[in-house]
Structures are given as structure tokens and as C-alpha cells.
Design an enzyme around this catalytic site. Sequence first.
Site, PDB file in Angstrom:
ATOM      1  N   SER A 245     -36.843  -5.418 -10.251  1.00  0.00           N
ATOM      2  CA  SER A 245     -37.691  -5.439 -11.131  1.00  0.00           C
ATOM      3  C   SER A 245     -37.708  -4.951 -12.730  1.00  0.00           C
ATOM      4  CB  SER A 245     -38.727  -4.096 -10.472  1.00  0.00           C
ATOM      5  OG  SER A 245     -38.046  -2.908 -10.613  1.00  0.00           O
ATOM      6  N   LYS A 246     -38.676  -5.004 -13.444  1.00  0.00           N
ATOM      7  CA  LYS A 246     -38.384  -4.803 -14.789  1.00  0.00           C
ATOM      8  C   LYS A 246     -37.538  -3.650 -15.140  1.00  0.00           C
ATOM      9  CE  LYS A 246     -41.987  -7.523 -16.710  1.00  0.00           C
ATOM     10  NZ  LYS A 246     -43.367  -7.428 -17.738  1.00  0.00           N
ATOM     11  N   ARG A 247     -37.818  -2.566 -14.115  1.00  0.00           N
ATOM     12  CA  ARG A 247     -36.973  -1.205 -14.310  1.00  0.00           C
ATOM     13  C   ARG A 247     -35.565  -1.330 -13.969  1.00  0.00           C
ATOM     14  NH1 ARG A 247     -36.458   1.648  -9.533  1.00  0.00           N
ATOM     15  NH2 ARG A 247     -37.176   0.743  -7.788  1.00  0.00           N
ATOM     16  N   HIS A 248     -35.336  -2.506 -13.151  1.00  0.00           N
ATOM     17  CA  HIS A 248     -33.781  -2.738 -13.129  1.00  0.00           C
ATOM     18  C   HIS A 248     -33.188  -3.679 -13.954  1.00  0.00           C
ATOM     19  CE1 HIS A 248     -35.310  -1.944  -8.681  1.00  0.00           C
ATOM     20  NE2 HIS A 248     -34.436  -0.978  -8.864  1.00  0.00           N
ATOM     21  N   GLY A 249     -33.987  -4.329 -14.728  1.00  0.00           N
ATOM     22  CA  GLY A 249     -33.285  -5.406 -15.520  1.00  0.00           C
ATOM     23  C   GLY A 249     -34.025  -6.754 -15.322  1.00  0.00           C
TER      24      GLY A 249
END
Length: 479
Positions: A245-249
Amino acid sequence: MTDSTSPIVTRFAPSPTGYLHIGGARTALFNWLYARGRGGKMLLRIEDTDRARSTPEAIDAIFDGLKWLGLEWDGEPIFQFQRAVRHREIAEALLAVGRAYRCYASQEELQEMRELARKEGRPPRYDGRWRDRDPSEAPEGVQPVIRLKAPNEGETVIEDLVQGRVTWQNKDLDDLVLLRSDGTPTYMLGVVVDDHDMGVTHIIRGDDHLTNGARQAQIYDALAWPIPKMAHIPLIHGPDGAKLSKRHGALGVEAYRAMGYLPEAMRNYLVRLGWSHGDQEVFTTEELISLFDLNRVGRSAARFDFAKLENLNGLYIRNSSDEFLVDALEKFLPELPDGAALAPRFKEVRERILTIMPGLKERAKTLIELFDGARFLFAERPLKLEDKAKTILSLEARAILGRAIPVLETIEWKSDSLDAAVRNLAERENVKLAAVAQPLRAALTGKSTSTGIFDVLTALGKDESLARLRDQAGKAAAA
């Protein structure tokens, strides 16, 4: 399957409904490496049939992202929407030979089928009610869809180059829609027709398309077309094993460019998300092209790790030539908030950046850090001081600067001469070297940290260095 002697043709087929995300970039890279390593071609197809969500900006972002990564495609891009007439022709041809049929089931009927399947605990599936009915029974005023008359007995098998042999029971695969009631082709039909017409021999894509592979194989069989070889690669997860997801990259490629990663490092990092060659971690592009093969792609999801990417990028920076990095910084300027303002001065300070690059690149993991280390070269007098630099420049430190200036005014402006002069001054002042070097650094760069102080003096040159020192030493005299 395709003839093993055919020239290799792969394709990257993104939907332009957003940025080129990191998973798509890796898929493009795998396709590019596989084709390049075998003297083949990688084609680009923009699957823009979702007219409501496809945008010119997204198409440009895909083009720019691929070019930044160095993944040049062969020939002109194909736009799927422009081929709708060809797709309809194929649907009509299947209808003519009895491999497809018109279905008049209403939305209400389809919803009833879904609800019944849910109650019975099975996947929702079209029940084939129009499969063998006489067209004369068609209700008036209803525009039908065209469905594939798929086999409902036996198996559909894909010998996947990554997943191995994958088998579906045909009874579990319903008659998929080829043409909607408004005459627009579906994704499934468009992909098969386009891949065939483009001469694609190998389909390399995410394993979330694996079931699509079975459905598309049935369309190929119905058309008596050879089925391209398929390779469904595992998806990318975050460090915690959850879907990326966006929090992972899970950002667009342009975001990584803006964060200061080198495209060479990104390629190296992306290829290692799912592919390996022994214990080797770092590869030249030439090595990747010669070594990459699908039999070394694992079946389990890869894990994205920002720390590994950053460390690898730092390694690439350290191993790059000084000239290459100065060029990279010049190209990187548009990514900086004040890049447009700094760009006119870049040529003026280019040689100065080159002078200190050996020291800068040992400390930096991104182009942002690399540029921050060189930013003092662009600064105009009087320098704005960071808080830590202000603390270093006490009245006593400024007084030392005042005594350093006449010493520096008389010496040859070379690193070894500057080194000797500063050390001698520290001895005369009866202080440690840092008590002289730190005020010099703060006065010359406006910061508390920098590359070696003698590199800083050399890069700034005698006149600019002495002027900056006088600015700060003068404040002590005024006090």
C-alpha cells in the site's frame, strides 16, 4: 503454444488510470529484460478502454516513468481503444462459427444468479441460460451481449513459466462476455486480439491475472490461435507481508525519482523483488540482460523494503563517477522545490561541485542528500545560518575566524597548504583542530556538517571563502 523458434515478443500493457506504480514498473522491467536478453522486442500497449478513468496525464506519466527507468519500448505504443472495431469483428466471427452466442439475460436475472450462488456458498457464475436457446426467443427491444461458448467439461491447463502447471475445471469457468450490449469489447477479448495481432510470444504479468490467463486461453482455443507462453509473477508486499500500500511504498515511479533515487539503482532493486541469481545483489544492466530468466523467479510474494532500496542507492552513488553524479544532479534540479531558481547558477558552480563530489558521495544515499551537501555552493552572501551553525559561531569562535583570515590570505589555495595552515593556527590558539574547523565550516556553509573542511575551502575558492569568513568574523568585531 507459440513456436519456440519465433522471435521473442513481450509486451507491457498498463491501464492509464493513475501513475506507473512500482509493481507495474517491475512487470515492465521483467518484460524488457526477457526480450532484450534474447534479441527480442518489448512492445507497449496502453489499455485505455476505461474511458471514464483513462487520462492523458496518466499516459504521460507511464511514458515518462518508463523512459526514466531506461525501459525503452520497441515501435509505437498501441492504444487499445482505437482497436475496438477489430475486437468487434472477432466477436462477430466467433458468433458466426458457433463459438459464441447472444445472451439476453437482464440485469435482474444476473443479480438473481449472484444471490443464488451466494446462498449456496459457491462463486457467482452465469448459468448459461441463453447458451443453446433459439434466437427467435429473444425478447423485443433488448440489446444482447455476446458471450463465449466456453467448454463446460474437461480442464483448461496453463503450463506457466513461473507457477508451473495450473489447472482449472471448465465447469468452474462460465461463459464470459466478449462484447457488451452497447457494442464495446470487454478487456478479455481486447487483450487476446491485441496480443495475437501484435505477435506477442510471451505474456509476463502479475499473478493476480492467473485466472484471466485461463479465460483468455479459452478464447485463443475458440479462435484456433496459438496461445502465447505465460509467466505470472508474484505480487509485491510490504515489509510486514501485507499487500503493498502507499504506506509501504506503493507510489508512482515519479515519486521515487523525486526522492532522489537513481534509475540504475531502481532497476537493480526492482529486479531483485522476486528474481535471484545466487547471492549476487548488485548487477550492471548488461549483467541483468544476460542473466535474467523466468526460471529464477520465485512463486512467493516479494517484500518491498525502503531501507534496502536506500542502501542500494547509496552504493550506486558511491560507485558512480563524479562526472556522472554532477550530470545526475543537474537533471534532478526540476524535482527540487527551488530547482528552477537554482538552475541558472548550476553551470557557474558545476566545477565547484565536481571538486567536492568525492567527499559528498561518501555520505549521501539519495540525490537529495547529495544536493544538500553541495547546496552551500549556491548560497548568496550573507549566508543564512542553521540553528546549530549559529550555536557554533559564538563570540569566541568568531574571534578565531578573525585571526584565521590574515593567515589564509597569504597562503597558496590548495588543500594541503590549507590543512597545514589551519592546524598551525589551532596549535597557536592552543585549541583542538575542531575548535577552528567547526567555526570555519559553519561560516562557510551555514551548517554544522559538511564534507571535509579543506574540500569546502578549495571548492569555494579563495575570494568567496575569505568573503564568507569576513561576514561572520565582522559580527564579532561589531559586538
